[in-house]
Design a protein around this motif. Structure first.
Motif, PDB file in Angstrom:
ATOM      1  N   MET A 275       0.786  -1.480   0.228  1.00  0.00           N
ATOM      2  CA  MET A 275       0.599  -0.144  -0.191  1.00  0.00           C
ATOM      3  C   MET A 275       1.076   1.074   0.089  1.00  0.00           C
ATOM      4  O   MET A 275       0.876   1.981  -1.242  1.00  0.00           O
ATOM      5  CB  MET A 275      -0.918  -0.239   1.159  1.00  0.00           C
ATOM      6  N   ILE A 276       1.749   1.124   1.042  1.00  0.00           N
ATOM      7  CA  ILE A 276       2.099   2.371   0.920  1.00  0.00           C
ATOM      8  C   ILE A 276       3.701   3.174  -0.129  1.00  0.00           C
ATOM      9  O   ILE A 276       3.422   3.807  -0.738  1.00  0.00           O
ATOM     10  CB  ILE A 276       3.506   2.755   2.769  1.00  0.00           C
ATOM     11  N   ARG A 277       4.438   1.769  -0.736  1.00  0.00           N
ATOM     12  CA  ARG A 277       5.031   1.570  -1.839  1.00  0.00           C
ATOM     13  C   ARG A 277       4.300   2.328  -2.713  1.00  0.00           C
ATOM     14  O   ARG A 277       5.242   3.785  -3.483  1.00  0.00           O
ATOM     15  CB  ARG A 277       5.747   0.449  -2.052  1.00  0.00           C
ATOM     16  N   LEU A 278       3.251   1.700  -3.664  1.00  0.00           N
ATOM     17  CA  LEU A 278       2.208   2.221  -4.424  1.00  0.00           C
ATOM     18  C   LEU A 278       2.179   3.625  -4.395  1.00  0.00           C
ATOM     19  O   LEU A 278       2.701   5.383  -4.843  1.00  0.00           O
ATOM     20  CB  LEU A 278       1.486   1.614  -5.026  1.00  0.00           C
ATOM     21  N   PHE A 279       1.916   3.897  -3.238  1.00  0.00           N
ATOM     22  CA  PHE A 279       0.621   5.631  -3.053  1.00  0.00           C
ATOM     23  C   PHE A 279       2.095   6.322  -2.598  1.00  0.00           C
ATOM     24  O   PHE A 279       1.745   7.615  -3.578  1.00  0.00           O
ATOM     25  CB  PHE A 279      -0.136   5.703  -1.651  1.00  0.00           C
TER      26      PHE A 279
END
Length: 365
Positions: A275-279
């Protein structure tokens, strides 16, 4: 001679781009532009899909507003009521500041502000539906084309889509998951093309692009949750055995279940990382492009010479970052698909006895 014409044409274009900004700034009593607020507003969601704007007039597609108030019940109307000279409609308005900034709030008779149940179709939601429909049309069209003559080599756009499908399926999904990879290939290929398409649309500044879909943490959260559910609902017995009773010394499992706790936390950090990587990557890319573009307007009050030179630098760096973002659009879709496939493969682990049988069979052959 051609090089001189190109340089001259570019100089004239940059001058024309810089002059209106400088003139507008002079007429506006040198009002400073808040770059942080400008970037935040452009990355945020909205209740209309803007097509073009010149600062005073803008052309946009109004989107349906669906609200439920505790006092007046359900409401359905167009978001155009908020943007055509009226700031409020039926007791609702878009908050300009505070914790509900940019969201529709209900203003009571006593002036109290509350947040109704908001099921409106916003720009990000509309762009998500558009991208989903676009992916379906592209994949179904290419599949129908290949079905007519499977052995005929394809060129152009169909050939590129076929290459991407084979690349992700043969080089990512199959090696990462193993023998039952076909069971998960539809989901992983859908995730790849969905993220890739939304990343590309987010780089297009005009309609139907411009929405910050994959830079919205709610979208990446749902994608990560889908991978989390598939991993843990289709995991093998050996996968759960390694979580709750791993092959470590007994004192690490009882009386204090230290390693099981670590393993459980590990199952939660995997979707969090997705979630955090893409966002973060998509949000950062959009912010950098907007920040570099803002250099033109921030330096407008410093004089024509400085503003023109900064305009040149802004255009050069913005084009460079946009080209980098094209690469990142693919890389982020690839990485999300790769990690999802790896996590699914780790959940499909076989018992050690079966692994030994396969190994001995292979050696005997």
């Amino acid at each position: 001679m051609k090089r001189v014409l190109y340089i001259s044409g570019l100089s004239v274009l940059l001058f024309l781009m810089a002059s209106p900004a400088w003139s507008a700034n002079q007429e506006d009593a040198k009002e400073e532009l808040n770059a942080k607020e400008f970037i935040t507003e452009h990355l945020a969601d909205s209740y209309e899909w803007q097509i073009v704007s010149d600062g005073t007039r803008h052309l946009a597609i109004p989107l349906p507003v669906i609200l439920h108030s505790k006092t007046t019940g359900w409401h359905l109307f167009s978001s155009a009521h908020f943007h055509h000279g009226t700031n409020s409609y039926k007791g609702f308005e878009i908050a300009s500041d505070g914790k509900y900034k940019g969201k529709i709030v209900e203003v009571g008779d006593n002036g109290n502000i509350s947040r109704p149940l908001d099921l409106s179709l916003t720009k990000n939601a509309a762009s998500l539906l558009f991208a989903s429909l676009l992916v379906i049309l592209i994949i179904m069209g290419v599949a129908r084309l290949l079905k007519r003559d499977p052995m005929k080599p394809r060129k152009g756009f169909p050939g590129m889509i076929e290459m991407l499908v084979l690349s992700i399926n043969d080089d990512v999904i199959k090696p990462s998951i193993g023998k039952d990879y076909q069971r998960y290939a539809p989901y992983l290929l859908t995730v790849f093309f969905f993220i890739f398409t939304n990343n590309l649309l987010g780089l297009i500044p005009i309609f139907p692009g411009g929405a910050n879909v994959t830079g919205n943490i709610a979208i990446t959260f749902v994608l990560a949750i889908m991978t989390f559910l598939i991993v843990n609902l289709t995991g093998t017995k050996e996968y759960y055995k390694e979580i709750f009773w791993p092959d470590v010394p007994t004192w690490l499992k009882v009386p204090i279940p230290l390693m099981p706790i670590v393993e459980i936390v590990g199952t939660l950090t995997k979707p969090f990382a997705l979630m955090i990587r893409l966002f973060a990557n998509m949000m950062a890319g959009h912010s950098i492009v907007l920040g570099l573009t803002m250099l033109i307007f921030i330096t407008a009050s410093l004089g024509v010479a400085i503003n023109a030179s900064m305009t040149v630098l802004s255009v050069i760096f913005t084009v460079f970052i946009d080209l980098v973002e094209l690469l990142i659009a693919y890389i982020q879709a690839y990485v999300f698909t790769l990690l999802s496939a790896v996590f699914i493969g780790l959940a499909r682990i076989e018992p050690h006895s079966e692994k030994k049988k396969v190994t001995s069979t292979g050696q005997a052959a």
